[in-house]
Scaffold this active site. Structure first.
Site, mmCIF file in Angstrom:
data_model
loop_
_atom_site.group_PDB
_atom_site.id
_atom_site.type_symbol
_atom_site.label_atom_id
_atom_site.label_comp_id
_atom_site.label_asym_id
_atom_site.label_seq_id
_atom_site.Cartn_x
_atom_site.Cartn_y
_atom_site.Cartn_z
ATOM 1 N N HIS A 93 -7.088 9.183 -1.404
ATOM 2 C CA HIS A 93 -6.971 9.014 -2.857
ATOM 3 C C HIS A 93 -8.358 8.728 -3.398
ATOM 4 O O HIS A 93 -9.302 8.467 -2.638
ATOM 5 C CB HIS A 93 -5.979 7.902 -3.199
ATOM 6 C CG HIS A 93 -6.435 6.532 -2.802
ATOM 7 N ND1 HIS A 93 -6.619 6.160 -1.494
ATOM 8 C CD2 HIS A 93 -6.755 5.435 -3.540
ATOM 9 C CE1 HIS A 93 -7.018 4.901 -1.443
ATOM 10 N NE2 HIS A 93 -7.115 4.442 -2.666
ATOM 11 N N HIS A 95 -9.913 6.309 -5.114
ATOM 12 C CA HIS A 95 -10.623 5.053 -5.320
ATOM 13 C C HIS A 95 -11.977 5.161 -4.619
ATOM 14 O O HIS A 95 -12.081 5.749 -3.537
ATOM 15 C CB HIS A 95 -9.840 3.876 -4.721
ATOM 16 C CG HIS A 95 -8.925 3.192 -5.696
ATOM 17 N ND1 HIS A 95 -7.664 2.757 -5.346
ATOM 18 C CD2 HIS A 95 -9.102 2.846 -6.993
ATOM 19 C CE1 HIS A 95 -7.093 2.178 -6.405
ATOM 20 N NE2 HIS A 95 -7.939 2.222 -7.411
ATOM 21 N N ASP A 97 -13.753 3.194 -2.891
ATOM 22 C CA ASP A 97 -13.948 2.727 -1.509
ATOM 23 C C ASP A 97 -13.459 3.758 -0.488
ATOM 24 O O ASP A 97 -13.631 3.568 0.720
ATOM 25 C CB ASP A 97 -13.298 1.353 -1.259
ATOM 26 C CG ASP A 97 -11.838 1.271 -1.673
ATOM 27 O OD1 ASP A 97 -11.466 1.888 -2.686
ATOM 28 O OD2 ASP A 97 -11.074 0.571 -0.973
ATOM 29 N N HIS A 98 -12.898 4.872 -0.995
ATOM 30 C CA HIS A 98 -12.432 5.943 -0.110
ATOM 31 C C HIS A 98 -13.163 7.266 -0.325
ATOM 32 O O HIS A 98 -13.050 8.163 0.499
ATOM 33 C CB HIS A 98 -10.923 6.161 -0.290
ATOM 34 C CG HIS A 98 -10.131 4.944 0.035
ATOM 35 N ND1 HIS A 98 -9.412 4.796 1.200
ATOM 36 C CD2 HIS A 98 -9.987 3.775 -0.638
ATOM 37 C CE1 HIS A 98 -8.854 3.598 1.224
ATOM 38 N NE2 HIS A 98 -9.190 2.962 0.119
ATOM 39 N N HIS A 183 0.824 3.823 -4.423
ATOM 40 C CA HIS A 183 -0.411 3.055 -4.630
ATOM 41 C C HIS A 183 -0.743 3.029 -6.126
ATOM 42 O O HIS A 183 -1.739 3.590 -6.560
ATOM 43 C CB HIS A 183 -1.548 3.710 -3.823
ATOM 44 C CG HIS A 183 -2.834 2.958 -3.841
ATOM 45 N ND1 HIS A 183 -2.914 1.602 -3.603
ATOM 46 C CD2 HIS A 183 -4.110 3.376 -4.048
ATOM 47 C CE1 HIS A 183 -4.179 1.229 -3.667
ATOM 48 N NE2 HIS A 183 -4.923 2.272 -3.945
ATOM 49 N N ASP A 206 -4.279 3.868 1.253
ATOM 50 C CA ASP A 206 -3.897 2.659 0.513
ATOM 51 C C ASP A 206 -2.467 2.823 0.024
ATOM 52 O O ASP A 206 -2.129 3.825 -0.605
ATOM 53 C CB ASP A 206 -4.807 2.456 -0.694
ATOM 54 C CG ASP A 206 -6.150 1.889 -0.313
ATOM 55 O OD1 ASP A 206 -6.437 1.783 0.894
ATOM 56 O OD2 ASP A 206 -6.918 1.545 -1.240
ATOM 57 N N HIS A 276 -8.717 -1.528 6.636
ATOM 58 C CA HIS A 276 -8.791 -1.730 5.191
ATOM 59 C C HIS A 276 -8.382 -3.176 4.894
ATOM 60 O O HIS A 276 -7.475 -3.451 4.091
ATOM 61 C CB HIS A 276 -7.887 -0.734 4.470
ATOM 62 C CG HIS A 276 -8.107 -0.641 2.982
ATOM 63 N ND1 HIS A 276 -7.619 -1.585 2.097
ATOM 64 C CD2 HIS A 276 -8.770 0.245 2.220
ATOM 65 C CE1 HIS A 276 -7.955 -1.256 0.862
ATOM 66 N NE2 HIS A 276 -8.661 -0.152 0.907
HETATM 67 ZN ZN LIG Z 1 -8.979 1.015 -0.816
HETATM 68 ZN ZN LIG Z 2 -6.984 2.425 -3.345
#
Ligand SMILES: [Zn+2]
Ligand SMILES: [Zn+2]
Length: 311
Positions: A93, A95, A97-98, A183, A206, A276
């Protein structure tokens, strides 16, 4: 289909504890499907102890990267995985951090010699993200082609936007299946399952507690599941006073370590790997506390992920 010998993951090995894994795994055959946790911290905050979310599966010397958090190319180098072996990138996805280093990974793999096709998979707007990254990097790409004789980069990259679950791709060694996970408010968000010649690996991405993930992970050898340690969430939220929605977001959109164990038990997986981690950098939360929370519901072996751990 590859007919290599089937190497079963031994529960007794996993029960030997996380510290025993890297040495034990070094004795496995060289052609075993490899899973390396590249980044195991949840959220976009840069930290010294854990980088952002990413993992790599290596089959037949081909690297399948799942998620591209900050520093993914460097973590691949640290893991000893040549960037020229990169064949597929899967984004769970969007976000940051990904996906923060999604484009950077593509550019750096090319910069060190990638000349083969690279397929990337993930939710919209993956096409636009890819196109705009290549546009942003056009100067570097152009001068390296002109000055150093690199092949054009854009023709190597093939993006595939995913909007629903099901079979994503198959090749001669791997079948990848996606499931929509919950999510909020990110939609769609995916978990991925990799059925490899010698074992099956599921990456949760996530997600809040998700029945679709239980179905996807049914009977899998390894489930890498995101996890929160709930007593630490309040301390984390208190440390971030300018982010009033953080606690609510975490509780609505992510999974506690206890519920990660519940998912693993319901799916009947053989090994649960917590990753994570949220909080990622609270020194009062020990590995034993993480795994004890997961074991409330899961009766199999649990590994608490750390960066560059091979599972
Ligand atoms: Zn994340
Ligand atoms: Zn996320």
């Amino acid at each position: 289909m590859n007919r290599r010998a089937f190497v079963r993951t031994s529960a007794s090995v996993a029960l030997g504890g996380a510290a025993a894994w890297p040495k034990l795994l070094a004795r496995h055959p060289a052609d075993r499907t490899r899973l390396i946790l590249l980044g195991t911290g949840g959220g976009p905050r840069p930290r010294t102890n854990r980088t952002a979310s990413s993992q790599v599966i290596v089959v037949n010397n081909a690297a399948y990267v799942v998620d591209c958090g900050d520093g993914v190319a460097r973590q691949l180098a640290a893991a000893g995985i040549p960037l020229t072996t990169l064949r597929h990138i899967f984004i769970t996805h969007h976000h940051s951090d990904h996906n923060a280093d999604y484009g950077t990974l593509i550019q750096l793999a090319w910069a060190v010699g990638l000349e083969t096709r690279l397929d990337t998979w993930g939710p919209p707007p993956l096409d636009k993200i890819t196109r705009l990254f290549l546009e942003m990097s056009a100067y570097d790409i152009r001068i390296r082609i002109a000055d150093e004789g690199y092949p054009p980069l854009a023709p190597l990259v093939h993006t595939h936007e995913l909007t629903h679950g099901g079979t994503v791709m198959t090749d001669d060694a791997v079948k990848v299946t996606a499931a929509l996970v919950h999510h909020p408010i990110v939609e769609p968000a995916f978990a991925y399952r990799f059925d490899c010649p010698d074992r099956s690996i599921v990456i949760s991405g996530d997600t809040a507690f998700s029945d679709s993930l239980i179905q996807l992970a049914s009977g899998a050898d390894v489930l890498v599941h995101e996890a929160m340690y709930l007593p630490g969430v309040d301390r984390l939220a208190a440390r971030v006073p300018n982010h009033p929605g953080l606690r609510q977001h975490l509780l609505a959109s992510h999974t506690s370590a206890e519920d990660a164990g519940r998912v693993a038990q319901a799916a009947g997986v053989k090994l649960l790997v917590l990753s994570h981690l949220v909080p990622a950098d609270d020194p009062t939360i020990t590995d034993e506390m993480w795994s004890a929370a997961a074991r409330v519901h899961f009766r199999g072996p649990v590994i608490v992920g750390r960066d560059l751990l091979e599972v």
